[in-house]
Design an enzyme around this catalytic site. Structure first.
Site, short mmCIF file in Angstrom:
data_model
loop_
_atom_site.label_atom_id
_atom_site.label_comp_id
_atom_site.label_asym_id
_atom_site.label_seq_id
_atom_site.Cartn_x
_atom_site.Cartn_y
_atom_site.Cartn_z
N THR A 95 0.86 -1.18 0.00
CA THR A 95 0.00 0.00 0.00
C THR A 95 0.89 1.23 0.00
O THR A 95 1.56 1.52 0.99
CB THR A 95 -0.92 0.02 1.23
OG1 THR A 95 -1.86 -1.04 1.10
CG2 THR A 95 -1.67 1.34 1.33
N LYS A 170 -8.84 2.44 -2.77
CA LYS A 170 -8.67 2.22 -1.34
C LYS A 170 -9.08 3.46 -0.54
O LYS A 170 -9.71 3.37 0.52
CB LYS A 170 -7.22 1.85 -0.99
CG LYS A 170 -6.92 0.38 -1.14
CD LYS A 170 -5.75 -0.08 -0.27
CE LYS A 170 -6.12 -0.25 1.20
NZ LYS A 170 -5.08 -0.97 1.97
N LYS A 238 -5.53 10.26 7.80
CA LYS A 238 -4.74 10.60 6.61
C LYS A 238 -5.51 10.19 5.34
O LYS A 238 -5.57 10.94 4.37
CB LYS A 238 -3.39 9.89 6.64
CG LYS A 238 -2.45 10.30 5.51
CD LYS A 238 -1.24 9.39 5.43
CE LYS A 238 -1.67 7.98 5.00
NZ LYS A 238 -0.57 7.03 4.87
#
Lengths: 295, 295, 295, 295
Positions: A95, A170, A238
């Site tokens: 990721t 995502k 975030k």
């Protein structure tokens, strides 16, 4: 089918093991080579460097902890770039942010190689069980070639188009998740303050149209005030920030997500950034407000 | 076990049928008596008035369309009040506001009867399948006595304490649901405007930790712009308003729900109040903004 | 006192004129030299390049249209950097981002010169009248040396500390302004839909504790639907985004500003980005929702 | 001109004094008659009951502390209703809810009298200086007849139409005020956490387009953490709730006001309801979060 596998952390080890169990020939590499022994015991070949793995295998998968590790494995001495080229494919399942992914993509393509970003949804358990969800983007022929491996690693894989789309997907999913965590927190708090049992609310929710695994898993621990970090709140915030920035770029107003984001920011300001993201419940409850009668 | 049943609308008919199928002796009444025939064909006895049903049965269930019907059946001539009394229980499973419920409760108690409010979660299909979720509050012994019937009507029943708590629990659940519908709408819109397929987002969501029946059911129709009203938006917004008012009363700040409520209000202002509550998606997409280049 | 002045756009011309009128000796430069003639007629000396102006003057002020112009004047051939050095001060009064300001600051300091960022609050009229508000940051002795000039150019100057603080202060002010514009819009719309005259609301507001020049100036034009861009909405939204990002960096939750930001984003999505920022009123009113009765 | 005046609290006393000073003949009444002596010393006549004042005067003004006092003076024995009738006007300048105002209006009209609600904006000082803002609604001829008195009592009076509009206008104004107080709080907090002086922010704001008396008055006390209640936070929150409810009724989405309302609710939950409404600053700062660094 033969694949290289770079990175044997919690996720990588589970994934490589899965491939071996399903009859894949796997050449593994890890920065600390000791971790390779367990896999060797299961039949893996051990590569000495990322470059040597790529040299040997037509397809190489990477599963690394963060963007700097992902970049290092590609660009450093003995890295992927030294051996990647025409006829070879590199699949980064870590990721990472869009900039990292793009940088690797450009470099691999310049060498004539094919690149796929393929971040996954799911953690240790789904990785062991081959139940990941794979969000792939980039080179379509490489995606097609990887399908036998993806079928083993995940319950489902998606090809999402151009590089960056895996990361974007995502973000969108995590944004919805973050808003839902706030909704649940507000509901639990309202139940509690209105004389209803929050536990009963969880029971009722679990029987209805909005029942979902997250409410079932996190609800009870939230009521216990237990926030052992499966997904740290600062990472959730975030992701919401980045999703809102993506919305800003495309002029999409998202007032509910924005309100949820502010609650996560408040949680950070209260020192909850390293707790599980469900700790936003403390903000709704009025965390730290104990001494507030005397402002 | 013998029960009376007042009100044979879509829900009431399904519920009374269920009771008959499970061997209950049921005496039914409906304002337009014709509707009683179908139930009589299944073995039900037909009562002439609410009062006569109560007179005959120890337990009487009501399932009426709205607060005014719920009040009328109790307080009008030949109503429940005329025959309710010691040793008899009255169970109102209609969805009504707290004031209505309290008014009926007071009147029944004054006559010496027992009262239970028991609104349900679930619509026609779960009613037919005995899969309702029953949110009961009021007289605990009456609740205990009703368990055999509740076991047939629902997959689960809860006793929530004092009168009003059933309605409150529904408000909290619907508030969480309303925020989630906004979250989904924002996610779908962000995906779309960011070059991702909204349908793929639905597929990804359905495989993960926040998968839930509502997203699965409503997502595809939202993408089609189809908002046939299963739950009208104006009712969803009313429930959010009432939930926020409950929060106000108890000093619970709920910024995410408040933001969601404003989106539903905006939807009402755009004339979407009678559509399904999922039509809030139109607000996020910028409903009617087509000609917006010329403000 | 002698000063150099780079940039004679609307703002720069007014400011340089002001300095001349108050007895300053001014050496001006502008990319298109023709614009220097008007100032020469008022007594200014004309410099041929930014470098030659800096060479001649101990203090040089720049007032340029955007970051790229601000960078060009410093770093290009014949730019400020070629002559700046010990004993000389460079004061950039343009509105630029923190990165631009920092880059210029570093370069000037490396040459031994002193640098001050000094963005202003106020537009053409206050510039002509010497009524600007000056938000200076950077080299304190240079600030002290500039006071005679700042006294002429502005009604007030502030020294805010380290480089970047001038830009930050502008962001905070504009964030408060953006939220207030939303508050006013919501108030006007609520008045209108509730049967009150929005114009009367403006009159009442103007007599009370929250009376302010912006409400007085913008309110009437908003009611006319006139949004001639004094401050384009897209710039207002950019400033809110940056202010929220500053809050994110420092873990400050700002739910009201976040809600206002989403309204400005919605306005952008409706094609209002180039209109005045007061056009957010159209979003509150439900812009474009005219055809919305048939969703 | 002769007027009756009922209620000599802080506001009423100042207003009646003003009228006397401007040559009005005033007949005063107060529940505790002692308070009438001061006014008698200034030339007022003292009435024994509300009824006797109305009997004597064509126009009677009331300025009472709350709805129950406003109702009592009208409906109790020896109250206004006993003498009001054709040719007489009753002007209630108290701040009451719409229901109270409507009830009084109906009763006065039924007796043949004329009624005006005329709540004011402004507190003790403006009352003494004749600088109130008067928001009148109801009987227009009565409003016209009252102009000489309103000219003395206020700097401006408005006739807003039907009964209830005076109260509504106050709600809208207070809603805008409440959002602005949140905007200021967020700005001060952002400045502080970003390394800027909040006091300097106040100074900068006071020089610009959004300068207003409230920021000037409340800003410095907020920075001192001093919230002596000029306008209690719980009343501000109540007004925002009622304004949002008015918006709900008219399908006006107001996300910024809604976010501000939630912040005031959070403040109430932290025990700040009886402090000044500017105490919402504590919520933005993270009130009570002192021990939160060690979650």
């Amino acid at each position: 089918m033969e694949v290289g596998f770079l990175g044997l952390g919690i996720m990588g080890k589970a994934m490589a093991t899965n491939l071996l169990r399903h009859g894949f020939r796997v050449t593994v590499w890890n920065r600390t080579l000791a971790k390779c022994q367990e896999l060797a015991a299961l039949g893996a070949t051990v590569g000495e460097t990322p470059a040597s793995v790529v040299s040997k295998c037509r397809y190489t998968i990477a599963m690394l902890s963060d963007p700097s590790a992902a970049l290092s494995v590609v660009f450093d001495k003995d890295g992927v770039l030294e051996q990647i080229g025409s006829g070879k494919g590199y699949v980064d399942m870590s990721t990472v942010d869009a900039a990292t992914s793009t940088k690797i993509s450009e470099a691999v393509k310049q060498k004539g190689g094919a690149f796929l970003e393929a971040p996954v949804s799911g953690s240790k358990k789904p990785a062991e069980d081959g139940q990941l969800v794979i969000l792939a983007a980039g080179n379509k022929p490489l995606y097609d070639g990887m399908i036998p491996a993806f079928d083993v690693l995940g319950k489902k894989s998606f090809f999402l188009g151009e590089i960056g789309n895996g990361a974007k997907m995502k973000l969108v999913v995590n944004m919805v998740m973050g808003s839902m965590m706030n909704s649940l927190s507000e509901g639990l708090c309202l139940a509690d303050k209105s004389g209803l049992s929050p536990q009963t609310l969880l029971d009722v929710l679990d029987l209805g149209a909005i029942a979902n695994p997250m409410f079932k898993l996190k609800g009870p621990t939230m009521l216990q005030g237990s926030y052992s970090p499966a997904f740290p709140l600062k990472h959730q915030q975030k992701d919401m920030r980045l999703a809102l920035a993506l919305g800003d770029e495309n002029a999409v107003a998202m007032p509910v997500s924005a309100a949820a984001n502010e609650a996560f920011k408040k949680a950070r300001s209260l020192g909850l950034g390293d707790q599980d993201f469900s700790a936003v419940y403390e903000v709704v409850k009025g965390a730290g407000g104990s001494g507030s009668g005397q402002p």
